[in-house]
Design a protein around this motif. Structure first.
Motif, PDB file in Angstrom:
ATOM      1  N   THR A   1       0.844  -1.194   0.000  1.00 25.39           N
ATOM      2  CA  THR A   1       0.000   0.000   0.000  1.00 25.39           C
ATOM      3  C   THR A   1       0.878   1.242   0.000  1.00 25.39           C
ATOM      4  OG1 THR A   1      -0.067   0.371   2.402  1.00 25.39           O
ATOM      5  CG2 THR A   1      -1.630  -1.227   1.502  1.00 25.39           C
TER       6      THR A   1
ATOM      7  N   ASP B   1      -8.590   4.985  11.475  1.00 26.41           N
ATOM      8  CA  ASP B   1      -9.330   4.734  10.242  1.00 26.41           C
ATOM      9  C   ASP B   1      -9.481   6.053   9.497  1.00 26.41           C
ATOM     10  OD1 ASP B   1     -10.995   3.883   8.213  1.00 26.41           O
ATOM     11  OD2 ASP B   1     -12.772   3.676   9.467  1.00 26.41           O
TER      12      ASP B   1
ATOM     13  N   GLU C   1      -8.035   8.488   5.773  1.00 26.55           N
ATOM     14  CA  GLU C   1      -7.201   8.715   4.597  1.00 26.55           C
ATOM     15  C   GLU C   1      -6.650  10.126   4.710  1.00 26.55           C
ATOM     16  OE1 GLU C   1      -7.475   9.173  -0.299  1.00 26.55           O
ATOM     17  OE2 GLU C   1      -9.162   8.338   0.830  1.00 26.55           O
TER      18      GLU C   1
ATOM     19  N   SER D   1      -2.085   9.546  -1.106  1.00 24.09           N
ATOM     20  CA  SER D   1      -2.675   9.518   0.237  1.00 24.09           C
ATOM     21  C   SER D   1      -1.879   8.596   1.143  1.00 24.09           C
ATOM     22  CB  SER D   1      -4.125   9.034   0.180  1.00 24.09           C
ATOM     23  OG  SER D   1      -4.966   9.987  -0.435  1.00 24.09           O
TER      24      SER D   1
ATOM     25  N   TRP E   1      -2.502   6.258   4.792  1.00 22.97           N
ATOM     26  CA  TRP E   1      -3.654   5.498   5.250  1.00 22.97           C
ATOM     27  C   TRP E   1      -3.535   5.132   6.725  1.00 22.97           C
ATOM     28  CZ3 TRP E   1      -7.184   5.451   1.472  1.00 22.97           C
ATOM     29  CH2 TRP E   1      -6.737   5.585   0.159  1.00 22.97           C
TER      30      TRP E   1
ATOM     31  N   ARG F   1      -7.389   0.960   7.386  1.00 21.92           N
ATOM     32  CA  ARG F   1      -7.421   1.080   5.920  1.00 21.92           C
ATOM     33  C   ARG F   1      -6.346   0.186   5.302  1.00 21.92           C
ATOM     34  NH1 ARG F   1     -10.291   5.721   3.978  1.00 21.92           N
ATOM     35  NH2 ARG F   1     -11.742   6.321   5.648  1.00 21.92           N
TER      36      ARG F   1
ATOM     37  N   LYS G   1      -6.680  -3.404   2.905  1.00 25.03           N
ATOM     38  CA  LYS G   1      -6.047  -3.521   1.595  1.00 25.03           C
ATOM     39  C   LYS G   1      -5.249  -4.821   1.439  1.00 25.03           C
ATOM     40  CE  LYS G   1      -5.740   1.494   0.919  1.00 25.03           C
ATOM     41  NZ  LYS G   1      -6.548   1.604  -0.306  1.00 25.03           N
TER      42      LYS G   1
END
Length: 408
Positions: free
Chosen positions: A208, A216, A218, A225, A227, A231, A235
């Motif tokens: 990522t 939680d 972005e 971005s 994370w 998040r 992923k």
């Protein structure tokens, strides 16, 4: 355009034929990262504000405060250590920040029983605008080997027109040609699905973009971005089959001690342990509070991460905001994580006998109805077994992390 043999080849006393004729150069070094690598990296706390005193003091602290004994062995210098290339193209460290040179620093870190890592980039410049390795891959790998470097984090900034698999394979071959085993950490942020091509290229690959110290969220930084913990966890869906000894899914560096609550830090550390991600600390280990130290040195959680079977966890059950994750371990043991994503504490009453956990990847099965397991919670130290329901109240953003051992 055809070019003559670069000056650096002669400068390092190497024959060009030796770089291309030996098929061994087409392999990464085996025997590294049999379990996910553990260490520290300078970026999350210090960014470009680094120097050799910081690295020496960090190495000293890792020995003194027990991090080394807990398994953290890599001291990794991230971006901005670079000075300039000389007239032969050889890279040198910033003479003001690293006046003693990298060889002396590596010797110091090795003298503490630790290993030194360094950072470069597949592009012409690094993410911090320093000299990258594009066009200098073999030269830089040889330089790092001469310095005594043990770990290379290789980033993906300023790479327009490059093929990621090709660029990272070139650096892999360069590392091999240099002759010193160096762990190769691929950092192209998962953009080109490295799990599909990097198993034989690197020892780990980022799945990522960068992590951000929140639960939680972005965090937009313009063109990309960062994370939050959950998040990044989300992923990882569908990636567990690509990881294993010597080739790991890297969920980015840890942000334990960087602003999350203690419960969130425990959950963050537990998730990285369960999914067999490298454990690379990003806090200032010279002055961390006791609560952070207890989390990052938790022997039970670390043992789950470092389990030699090398199988990543998966979520097998979700009830509201509560998730149940399972991870097969060596010797017919299991780890179970109960994660509460919710904003309120959640009561848990888990009937073991109602579940038969089957993992097609590892061909492992846990039949709780017909086989009894004793369990220990890595965080609370509580014990029990699977003949009784697991009864717990999991804090908001908190976790229960169990290790299960079959009873005869």
């Amino acid at each position: 355009m055809k070019q003559s043999m670069p000056l650096w080849i002669a400068a390092h006393g190497l024959a060009l034929a030796g770089l291309v004729a030996n098929p061994a150069h087409a392999q990464k070094f085996d025997g590294l990262a049999a379990t996910p690598q553990m260490g520290w990296n300078s970026w999350n706390t210090f960014a470009c504000d680094i120097n050799e005193k910081l690295i020496r003091d960090t190495a000293d602290a890792m020995v003194k405060n027990g991090l080394k004994d807990a398994g953290y062995v890599y001291v990794n210098i991230d971006d901005c250590w670079h000075g300039k290339r000389d007239d032969k193209g050889v890279i040198h460290p910033d003479p003001e920040r690293f006046p003693s040179g990298m060889k002396a620093l590596a010797d110091y870190v090795h003298g503490r029983g630790l290993k030194l890592g360094i950072y470069s980039d597949a592009g012409a410049t690094t993410c911090g605008g320093k000299p990258g390795s594009r066009g200098h891959e073999y030269q830089d790998a040889i330089t790092y080997a001469e310095w005594g470097i043990d770990y290379i984090k290789y980033d993906w900034c300023d790479t327009k027109g490059l093929n990621s698999a090709g660029a990272y394979t070139t650096m892999r071959d360069a590392i091999r040609s240099a002759g010193r085993p160096m762990l190769f950490s691929i950092c192209e942020w998962g953009d080109t699905r490295p799990w599909d091509w990097a198993r034989d290229v690197g020892h780990s690959w980022r799945t990522t973009g960068d992590i951000y110290p929140c639960w939680d969220c972005e965090f937009s930084q313009g063109s990309f971005s960062a994370w939050g913990v959950t998040r990044i966890l989300d992923k990882q869906a569908g990636l567990r089959q690509h990881a294993g000894p010597g080739h790991w899914n890297d969920m980015d560096m840890l942000v334990v001690g960087k602003g999350l609550t203690d419960d969130e830090d425990k959950s963050h550390f537990s998730a990285w342990a369960m999914l067999a991600s490298p454990l690379i600390l990003g806090n200032d280990v010279r002055s961390m509070p006791a609560s952070t130290h207890r989390i990052v040195t938790n022997a039970g959680a670390i043992a789950i991460n470092q389990d030699p079977l090398g199988v990543s966890a998966w979520r097998f059950l979700k009830t509201g905001e509560v998730e149940y994750w399972a991870k097969p371990l060596a010797n017919d043991e299991w780890a179970l994580m109960v994660l509460n994503r919710g904003a309120q504490a959640a009561p848990v009453s888990f009937d073991w006998g109602a579940y038969h956990i089957n993992d097609d990847l590892s061909k492992r099965t846990a039949d709780f109805k017909h086989k009894r397991y004793a369990w220990t919670d890595a965080w609370s130290g509580k014990t029990g077994d699977t003949t009784r329901k697991l009864e717990a109240k999991v804090p908001s953003h908190g976790v229960v992390l169990l290790r299960l051992k079959a009873k005869t």
